[in-house]
Design an enzyme around this catalytic site. Structure first.
Site, PDB file in Angstrom:
ATOM      1  N   PHE A  28       0.845  -1.357  -0.375  1.00  0.00           N
ATOM      2  CA  PHE A  28      -0.110   0.023  -0.207  1.00  0.00           C
ATOM      3  C   PHE A  28       0.928   1.221  -0.001  1.00  0.00           C
ATOM      4  O   PHE A  28       0.742   2.350  -0.553  1.00  0.00           O
ATOM      5  CB  PHE A  28      -0.935   0.046   1.187  1.00  0.00           C
ATOM      6  CG  PHE A  28      -0.349   0.409   2.445  1.00  0.00           C
ATOM      7  CD1 PHE A  28       0.048   1.876   2.934  1.00  0.00           C
ATOM      8  CD2 PHE A  28       0.184  -0.423   3.391  1.00  0.00           C
ATOM      9  CE1 PHE A  28       0.367   2.210   3.818  1.00  0.00           C
ATOM     10  CE2 PHE A  28       0.883  -0.052   4.596  1.00  0.00           C
ATOM     11  CZ  PHE A  28       1.108   1.462   4.855  1.00  0.00           C
ATOM     12  N   GLU A  65       9.481  -4.253  12.998  1.00  0.00           N
ATOM     13  CA  GLU A  65       9.153  -3.020  12.281  1.00  0.00           C
ATOM     14  C   GLU A  65       7.869  -2.285  12.931  1.00  0.00           C
ATOM     15  O   GLU A  65       6.621  -3.134  12.917  1.00  0.00           O
ATOM     16  CB  GLU A  65       8.946  -3.378  10.718  1.00  0.00           C
ATOM     17  CG  GLU A  65       8.504  -2.041   9.828  1.00  0.00           C
ATOM     18  CD  GLU A  65       8.359  -2.579   8.532  1.00  0.00           C
ATOM     19  OE1 GLU A  65       7.722  -3.632   8.124  1.00  0.00           O
ATOM     20  OE2 GLU A  65       8.984  -1.825   7.448  1.00  0.00           O
ATOM     21  N   CYS A 110       9.454   1.785   3.591  1.00  0.00           N
ATOM     22  CA  CYS A 110      10.556   0.855   4.007  1.00  0.00           C
ATOM     23  C   CYS A 110      11.800   1.444   4.235  1.00  0.00           C
ATOM     24  O   CYS A 110      12.664   0.616   4.668  1.00  0.00           O
ATOM     25  CB  CYS A 110      10.364  -0.111   3.061  1.00  0.00           C
ATOM     26  SG  CYS A 110      11.240   0.305   1.408  1.00  0.00           S
TER      27      CYS A 110
HETATM   28  P1  NAD Z   1       1.704  -6.587   3.180  1.00  0.00           P
HETATM   29  O1  NAD Z   1       2.556  -7.694   3.301  1.00  0.00           O
HETATM   30  O2  NAD Z   1       0.376  -6.428   4.096  1.00  0.00           O
HETATM   31  O3  NAD Z   1       0.937  -6.659   1.818  1.00  0.00           O
HETATM   32  C1  NAD Z   1       1.577  -6.540   0.582  1.00  0.00           C
HETATM   33  C2  NAD Z   1       0.812  -7.355  -0.631  1.00  0.00           C
HETATM   34  O4  NAD Z   1       0.702  -8.604  -0.059  1.00  0.00           O
HETATM   35  C3  NAD Z   1      -0.434  -6.835  -1.086  1.00  0.00           C
HETATM   36  O5  NAD Z   1      -0.928  -6.846  -2.229  1.00  0.00           O
HETATM   37  C4  NAD Z   1      -1.404  -7.666  -0.157  1.00  0.00           C
HETATM   38  O6  NAD Z   1      -2.673  -7.807  -0.620  1.00  0.00           O
HETATM   39  C5  NAD Z   1      -0.509  -8.946  -0.277  1.00  0.00           C
HETATM   40  N1  NAD Z   1      -1.069  -9.766   1.109  1.00  0.00           N
HETATM   41  C6  NAD Z   1      -1.183  -9.470   2.137  1.00  0.00           C
HETATM   42  N2  NAD Z   1      -1.366 -10.390   3.023  1.00  0.00           N
HETATM   43  C7  NAD Z   1      -1.382 -11.636   2.180  1.00  0.00           C
HETATM   44  C8  NAD Z   1      -1.201 -12.954   2.502  1.00  0.00           C
HETATM   45  N3  NAD Z   1      -1.813 -13.584   3.848  1.00  0.00           N
HETATM   46  N4  NAD Z   1      -1.004 -13.823   1.478  1.00  0.00           N
HETATM   47  C9  NAD Z   1      -0.951 -13.338   0.267  1.00  0.00           C
HETATM   48  N5  NAD Z   1      -0.610 -11.909  -0.002  1.00  0.00           N
HETATM   49  C10 NAD Z   1      -0.970 -10.962   0.945  1.00  0.00           C
HETATM   50  O7  NAD Z   1       2.373  -5.143   3.262  1.00  0.00           O
HETATM   51  P2  NAD Z   1       1.606  -3.521   3.068  1.00  0.00           P
HETATM   52  O8  NAD Z   1       1.139  -3.440   4.542  1.00  0.00           O
HETATM   53  O9  NAD Z   1       0.960  -3.366   2.201  1.00  0.00           O
HETATM   54  O10 NAD Z   1       3.156  -2.727   3.043  1.00  0.00           O
HETATM   55  C11 NAD Z   1       3.834  -2.680   4.219  1.00  0.00           C
HETATM   56  C12 NAD Z   1       5.001  -3.306   4.283  1.00  0.00           C
HETATM   57  O11 NAD Z   1       5.927  -3.450   2.861  1.00  0.00           O
HETATM   58  C13 NAD Z   1       6.241  -3.013   5.132  1.00  0.00           C
HETATM   59  O12 NAD Z   1       6.570  -3.903   5.901  1.00  0.00           O
HETATM   60  C14 NAD Z   1       7.305  -2.286   4.251  1.00  0.00           C
HETATM   61  O13 NAD Z   1       8.571  -2.366   5.063  1.00  0.00           O
HETATM   62  C15 NAD Z   1       7.306  -3.049   3.274  1.00  0.00           C
HETATM   63  N6  NAD Z   1       7.740  -2.389   2.142  1.00  0.00           N
HETATM   64  C16 NAD Z   1       9.025  -2.994   1.738  1.00  0.00           C
HETATM   65  C17 NAD Z   1       9.824  -2.484   0.582  1.00  0.00           C
HETATM   66  C18 NAD Z   1      11.162  -2.909   0.051  1.00  0.00           C
HETATM   67  O14 NAD Z   1      11.537  -2.612  -0.750  1.00  0.00           O
HETATM   68  N7  NAD Z   1      11.731  -3.621   1.155  1.00  0.00           N
HETATM   69  C19 NAD Z   1       9.256  -1.272   0.089  1.00  0.00           C
HETATM   70  C20 NAD Z   1       7.728  -0.921   0.372  1.00  0.00           C
HETATM   71  C21 NAD Z   1       7.329  -1.550   1.624  1.00  0.00           C
END
Ligand code: NAD
Length: 499
Positions: free
Chosen positions: A149, A383, A281
């Site tokens: 998101f 985190e 992130c």
């Molecule tokens: P999230 O893991 O909740 O969701 C990411 C994606 O996975 C979404 O499209 C979501 O629909 C899907 N998803 C969620 N739960 C799932 C499940 N149980 N099974 C399969 N798919 C699932 O992450 P978020 O809250 O959208 O984003 C924030 C996180 O992303 C933070 O931990 C942040 O650090 C990380 N992030 C990392 C980077 C990087 O490059 N390392 C960049 C941006 C964000």
């Protein structure tokens, strides 16, 4: 109320699964739209469209693919205000920051405009008598990206910019919290001249993700999100024979050496710690002053700045940051602050009870600042992903270096110092993927690559830059012989070697 469907084969279509999610306006707490959650069958339909489109798209010469990228860049620039407003309304980040989100994605599109050069192969003339060897980088076919998101413009563009330029067809499964921008980007890609099916958006939750991971026709999966899901996506995708890059969570430290310019450091920590409500992130979440004198002086400068942070609605040009993304996320961040207090860290500024006048139902949080945070605390290990900065004091350079090095995450880290030797040693020894020297958010530019270490990234190949091109292509090497005068050789039973 609008219901977002899916963007399939060049048009938005309604979802057919009967399952939906709610999209909130974090500034007001209202539900502003609904989003369809795809079934396995809907994902399959997208894959079929992509397979069909791949035949045409992969055969188009790279200069024409680059021209589509140039057109797309111009269209995104033309629609910047609309995209930023859409982004802020669903994510909650302030407008200037939303423009930055779109702009950082566009920089990857600019990189992808160079695809005729980037995708060139190699050639050796005369590798043997009458023998030439050449290699080419061919696109993989249908590839997919599952995005978080917090950067709904930049991260899809990191992925599809490079994937599509290389000749692949891309399916984006965006975050269900803010689907509008990815849908609009797909429309703009069609307007830019990409054939239908080259970029599609399938909205959804775990069911859509699992459909991607299990589909035999999807060759590669890029993921960015939290580490537990990144690891799951990596394991299931690779078990199914796919190429997977899966970026996860982070805990980014900033080391402040005694010789650092503390006024400058304070500015950097405020921006990198609290910008976008800490939902980056690459946000700085732990400040590590070296020596008690540095720590006390830093606290004296930081505390009033955190107390005077201006939290506002995303369209307030004076606001430093807006609401966090959902009510559930705000509760999670608050629970971490409660836990930090229970663990014995000293809460110097408490943002838990902040309310924005006139927007009492929005998901706002004041800035919080902890001192005396130590490595055994759960709130240090995890985190938090909110407007919370933790200070972990270190006695000396080596103990400061040990903190990010031993942490489970290894996304970004920064050191602030005037001492080139200390900075150089730090950059060399620290076990983290992206290092800033007097730079608080060391996100590499599009023509370098982005990727963390340890639990911040699963898989070996980074996002965008030359590694992105490698991720979305595979090498084929041709060894060709054109002997003179039709000379025939006898059968040989030993491995050919070059004498
Ligand atoms: P999230 O893991 O909740 O969701 C990411 C994606 O996975 C979404 O499209 C979501 O629909 C899907 N998803 C969620 N739960 C799932 C499940 N149980 N099974 C399969 N798919 C699932 O992450 P978020 O809250 O959208 O984003 C924030 C996180 O992303 C933070 O931990 C942040 O650090 C990380 N992030 C990392 C980077 C990087 O490059 N390392 C960049 C941006 C964000």
């Amino acid at each position: 109320m609008k219901t977002h469907g899916h963007f399939l084969n060049g048009v938005e279509v309604a979802g057919t699964s009967g399952r939906f999610g709610e999209v909130f306006n974090p500034a007001t707490g209202e539900v502003q739209s609904k989003v369809a959650f795809a079934s396995k069958a809907e994902m399959r339909l997208a894959v079929e469209h992509a397979k069909k489109a791949f035949r045409e798209w992969s055969a188009i010469n790279p200069q024409r693919r680059a021209r589509v990228m140039f057109n797309f860049k111009a269209l995104v620039e033309k629609n910047m205000d609309e995209l930023a407003a859409m982004l802020s309304a669903e994510h909650g980040k302030v407008l200037a920051d939303s423009r930055g989100d779109v702009q950082r994605g566009l920089e990857v599109i600019e990189f992808a405009c160079g695809i005729p050069h980037l995708q060139k192969g190699e050639y050796t003339e005369g590798a043997g008598p009458g023998i030439d060897i050449y290699s080419m980088r061919q696109p993989l076919g249908v590839v997919a990206g599952i995005t978080p998101f917090n950067f709904p413009a930049m991260i899809p563009m990191w992925m599809f910019g490079v994937a599509i330029a290389c000749g692949n067809c891309f399916i984006n499964k965006p975050s269900e919290k803010d689907p509008s921008v990815p849908m609009r980007l797909a429309e703009l890609m069609m307007e830019a001249g990409a054939p239908a099916g080259v970029l599609q958006v399938v909205n959804g939750d775990k069911e859509a993700v699992d459909a991607i991971l299990d589909d035999p026709d999807i060759q590669a999966v890029s993921f960015v999100g939290s580490s537990a899901i990144a690891q799951y996506v990596y394991s299931r995708g690779t078990a199914n024979g796919k190429r997977v890059q899966a970026m996860g969570g982070a805990k980014n430290h900033a080391i402040i050496m005694p010789d650092a310019d503390l006024d400058q450091v304070t500015n950097e920590l405020i921006g990198a710690g609290y910008g976008s409500a800490g939902e980056r992130c690459m946000a700085i979440s732990v400040a590590v002053p070296v020596g008690q004198k540095t720590a006390d002086a830093l606290v004296a400068k930081l505390k009033p700045r955190v107390e005077s942070l201006r939290v506002g609605i995303p369209t307030d040009p004076e606001a430093d940051y807006g609401p966090v993304v959902t009510a559930a996320h705000r509760e999670k961040v608050k629970a971490y602050i409660d836990q930090g207090v229970a663990e014995g860290a000293k809460l110097l500024v408490d943002g838990r009870n902040f309310k924005l006048q006139g927007y009492e139902n929005g998901y706002y949080m004041g800035g919080s600042l902890f001192d005396h945070v130590t490595p055994e605390m759960k709130t240090y290990q995890d985190e938090i992903f909110g407007p919370v900065l933790q200070i972990a004091r270190a006695e000396d350079f080596d103990s400061a270096l040990a903190l990010p090095t031993n942490h489970q995450y290894g996304n970004g880290v920064a050191i602030f110092t005037r001492d080139g030797d200390a900075a150089r040693e730090f950059a060399s020894r620290v076990q983290v993927g992206m290092v800033g020297i007097n730079v608080p958010i060391p996100v590499p530019l599009a023509y370098h690559t982005f990727g963390g270490w340890k639990r911040s990234a699963f898989g070996d190949v980074n996002q965008h830059g030359p590694e992105g091109v490698r991720f979305y292509t595979r090498v084929k090497t041709v060894t060709a012989r054109w002997p003179k005068g039709g000379v025939r050789e006898n059968a040989s039973f030993v491995i050919p070697t070059m004498k």
